[in-house]
Design a protein around this motif. Structure first.
Motif, PDB file in Angstrom:
ATOM      1  N   ALA A   1      37.601 -13.245  29.155  1.00  0.00           N
ATOM      2  CA  ALA A   1      36.880 -13.182  27.890  1.00  0.00           C
ATOM      3  C   ALA A   1      35.408 -12.822  28.068  1.00  0.00           C
ATOM      4  O   ALA A   1      34.849 -12.066  27.271  1.00  0.00           O
ATOM      5  CB  ALA A   1      36.994 -14.523  27.163  1.00  0.00           C
ATOM      6  N   PHE A   2      34.768 -13.350  29.109  1.00  0.00           N
ATOM      7  CA  PHE A   2      33.337 -13.149  29.295  1.00  0.00           C
ATOM      8  C   PHE A   2      32.983 -12.108  30.345  1.00  0.00           C
ATOM      9  O   PHE A   2      31.813 -11.782  30.527  1.00  0.00           O
ATOM     10  CB  PHE A   2      32.660 -14.487  29.643  1.00  0.00           C
ATOM     11  CG  PHE A   2      32.578 -15.419  28.462  1.00  0.00           C
ATOM     12  CD1 PHE A   2      31.570 -15.291  27.522  1.00  0.00           C
ATOM     13  CD2 PHE A   2      33.529 -16.413  28.292  1.00  0.00           C
ATOM     14  CE1 PHE A   2      31.503 -16.141  26.432  1.00  0.00           C
ATOM     15  CE2 PHE A   2      33.467 -17.270  27.205  1.00  0.00           C
ATOM     16  CZ  PHE A   2      32.453 -17.140  26.273  1.00  0.00           C
TER      17      PHE A   2
ATOM     18  N   LEU B   1      38.865 -23.925  24.164  1.00  0.00           N
ATOM     19  CA  LEU B   1      37.732 -24.440  23.412  1.00  0.00           C
ATOM     20  C   LEU B   1      37.394 -25.827  23.918  1.00  0.00           C
ATOM     21  O   LEU B   1      38.289 -26.654  24.112  1.00  0.00           O
ATOM     22  CB  LEU B   1      38.077 -24.513  21.921  1.00  0.00           C
ATOM     23  CG  LEU B   1      37.052 -25.139  20.995  1.00  0.00           C
ATOM     24  CD1 LEU B   1      35.774 -24.328  20.970  1.00  0.00           C
ATOM     25  CD2 LEU B   1      37.624 -25.229  19.601  1.00  0.00           C
ATOM     26  N   LEU B   2      36.098 -26.071  24.140  1.00  0.00           N
ATOM     27  CA  LEU B   2      35.648 -27.371  24.610  1.00  0.00           C
ATOM     28  C   LEU B   2      34.556 -27.900  23.700  1.00  0.00           C
ATOM     29  O   LEU B   2      33.616 -27.178  23.358  1.00  0.00           O
ATOM     30  CB  LEU B   2      35.103 -27.244  26.043  1.00  0.00           C
ATOM     31  CG  LEU B   2      34.555 -28.516  26.690  1.00  0.00           C
ATOM     32  CD1 LEU B   2      35.630 -29.593  26.817  1.00  0.00           C
ATOM     33  CD2 LEU B   2      33.959 -28.188  28.061  1.00  0.00           C
ATOM     34  N   PHE B   3      34.708 -29.154  23.291  1.00  0.00           N
ATOM     35  CA  PHE B   3      33.673 -29.893  22.575  1.00  0.00           C
ATOM     36  C   PHE B   3      33.246 -31.040  23.476  1.00  0.00           C
ATOM     37  O   PHE B   3      34.108 -31.733  24.037  1.00  0.00           O
ATOM     38  CB  PHE B   3      34.221 -30.521  21.286  1.00  0.00           C
ATOM     39  CG  PHE B   3      34.610 -29.556  20.219  1.00  0.00           C
ATOM     40  CD1 PHE B   3      33.675 -29.094  19.302  1.00  0.00           C
ATOM     41  CD2 PHE B   3      35.920 -29.130  20.095  1.00  0.00           C
ATOM     42  CE1 PHE B   3      34.041 -28.221  18.282  1.00  0.00           C
ATOM     43  CE2 PHE B   3      36.299 -28.269  19.074  1.00  0.00           C
ATOM     44  CZ  PHE B   3      35.359 -27.806  18.169  1.00  0.00           C
ATOM     45  N   THR B   4      31.936 -31.246  23.621  1.00  0.00           N
ATOM     46  CA  THR B   4      31.451 -32.380  24.404  1.00  0.00           C
ATOM     47  C   THR B   4      30.457 -33.179  23.556  1.00  0.00           C
ATOM     48  O   THR B   4      29.849 -32.666  22.615  1.00  0.00           O
ATOM     49  CB  THR B   4      30.783 -31.921  25.714  1.00  0.00           C
ATOM     50  OG1 THR B   4      29.752 -30.977  25.433  1.00  0.00           O
ATOM     51  CG2 THR B   4      31.810 -31.302  26.657  1.00  0.00           C
TER      52      THR B   4
ATOM     53  N   PRO C   1      32.408 -24.031  25.843  1.00  0.00           N
ATOM     54  CA  PRO C   1      32.548 -22.663  25.358  1.00  0.00           C
ATOM     55  C   PRO C   1      33.814 -22.483  24.511  1.00  0.00           C
ATOM     56  O   PRO C   1      34.707 -23.318  24.505  1.00  0.00           O
ATOM     57  CB  PRO C   1      32.682 -21.871  26.650  1.00  0.00           C
ATOM     58  CG  PRO C   1      33.462 -22.784  27.553  1.00  0.00           C
ATOM     59  CD  PRO C   1      32.951 -24.170  27.206  1.00  0.00           C
ATOM     60  N   LEU C   2      33.856 -21.345  23.837  1.00  0.00           N
ATOM     61  CA  LEU C   2      35.056 -20.846  23.165  1.00  0.00           C
ATOM     62  C   LEU C   2      35.393 -19.530  23.853  1.00  0.00           C
ATOM     63  O   LEU C   2      34.515 -18.668  23.992  1.00  0.00           O
ATOM     64  CB  LEU C   2      34.795 -20.606  21.676  1.00  0.00           C
ATOM     65  CG  LEU C   2      35.859 -19.814  20.908  1.00  0.00           C
ATOM     66  CD1 LEU C   2      37.191 -20.559  20.876  1.00  0.00           C
ATOM     67  CD2 LEU C   2      35.382 -19.513  19.494  1.00  0.00           C
TER      68      LEU C   2
ATOM     69  N   ARG D   1      41.543 -20.476  14.874  1.00  0.00           N
ATOM     70  CA  ARG D   1      42.564 -21.526  14.899  1.00  0.00           C
ATOM     71  C   ARG D   1      42.151 -22.660  15.850  1.00  0.00           C
ATOM     72  O   ARG D   1      42.329 -23.836  15.533  1.00  0.00           O
ATOM     73  CB  ARG D   1      43.900 -20.919  15.331  1.00  0.00           C
ATOM     74  CG  ARG D   1      45.053 -21.842  15.166  1.00  0.00           C
ATOM     75  CD  ARG D   1      46.355 -21.092  15.262  1.00  0.00           C
ATOM     76  NE  ARG D   1      47.430 -22.037  15.467  1.00  0.00           N
ATOM     77  CZ  ARG D   1      48.630 -21.715  15.844  1.00  0.00           C
ATOM     78  NH1 ARG D   1      48.945 -20.446  16.061  1.00  0.00           N
ATOM     79  NH2 ARG D   1      49.555 -22.629  16.007  1.00  0.00           N
ATOM     80  N   LEU D   2      41.600 -22.304  16.994  1.00  0.00           N
ATOM     81  CA  LEU D   2      41.101 -23.318  17.929  1.00  0.00           C
ATOM     82  C   LEU D   2      39.972 -24.130  17.285  1.00  0.00           C
ATOM     83  O   LEU D   2      39.953 -25.357  17.374  1.00  0.00           O
ATOM     84  CB  LEU D   2      40.604 -22.664  19.219  1.00  0.00           C
ATOM     85  CG  LEU D   2      41.655 -22.231  20.221  1.00  0.00           C
ATOM     86  CD1 LEU D   2      41.075 -21.238  21.218  1.00  0.00           C
ATOM     87  CD2 LEU D   2      42.238 -23.440  20.937  1.00  0.00           C
TER      88      LEU D   2
END
Length: 183
Positions: free
Chosen positions: A23-24, A63-66, A84-85, A99-100
């Motif tokens: 992706a990156f 997807l990460l949430f912290t 990141p997403l 959706r994520l």
């Protein structure tokens, strides 16, 4: 196509790292994958929520949430940052990132999180309810140049949370470094 979203498992990490690299790109990808791995091990990032999108059993999105906190806030408010997403290029433009995000925001809301922050493209994240955080009284961990101020965004998951707190956002130790906040 067999698309699904679920919580990421430790055993998913090699495939997730490949998604982030794809992706990156080979220039930014290794740094972002390294940051994501570091955040998963950083106790100051917890509680966290990691989601993986799969297509026919193969990881194609992440997807990460912290956890974050608001420095010197008069009241505590559970908060998180999205970073990141990543969506594999073969699956971009199909709504998988959205959706994520929607699944993650729903889970965070249900768990009692009041606010979610992101540093990202305003045209993209505004579609999911994010708005400029600086205008709402939330300062980024590091200075955002005025021309990019709208990229620092927030979403209120619990009505009234924004009206009662403001201040500088403090991220997990792994994310709280100036190089993660510069273009």
């Amino acid at each position: 196509m067999g698309l699904g979203v679920r919580e990421a498992l430790e055993s998913d990490w090699p495939a997730i790292a490949e998604v982030i690299l794809a992706a990156f790109g080979r220039e930014e990808g290794p740094e972002i994958a390294g940051l994501a791995a570091e955040l998963l091990q950083d106790p100051t990032a917890h509680p966290s929520l990691a989601l993986v999108a799969t297509a026919n059993g193969r990881a194609v999105g992440y997807l990460l949430f912290t956890s974050t906190r608001i420095k010197d806030a008069q009241q505590a408010a559970p908060s998180a940052i999205l970073a990141p997403l990543a969506v594999h290029p073969d699956y971009q433009g199909q709504g998988l990132g959205g959706r994520l995000i929607e699944e993650g925001l729903g889970q965070l809301r249900a768990s009692g999180v009041d606010l979610v922050f992101v540093l990202g493209h305003p045209g993209y994240y505004s579609k999911f309810g994010f708005s400029p955080a600086g205008a709402r009284g939330f300062e980024a961990p590091y200075r955002i140049p005025p021309e990019n101020a709208d990229a620092w965004m927030v979403q209120e998951l619990r009505p009234g949370a924004m009206g009662r707190i403001s201040g500088q956002v403090v991220c997990a130790d792994a994310l709280n470094a100036p190089e993660h906040w510069q273009e």
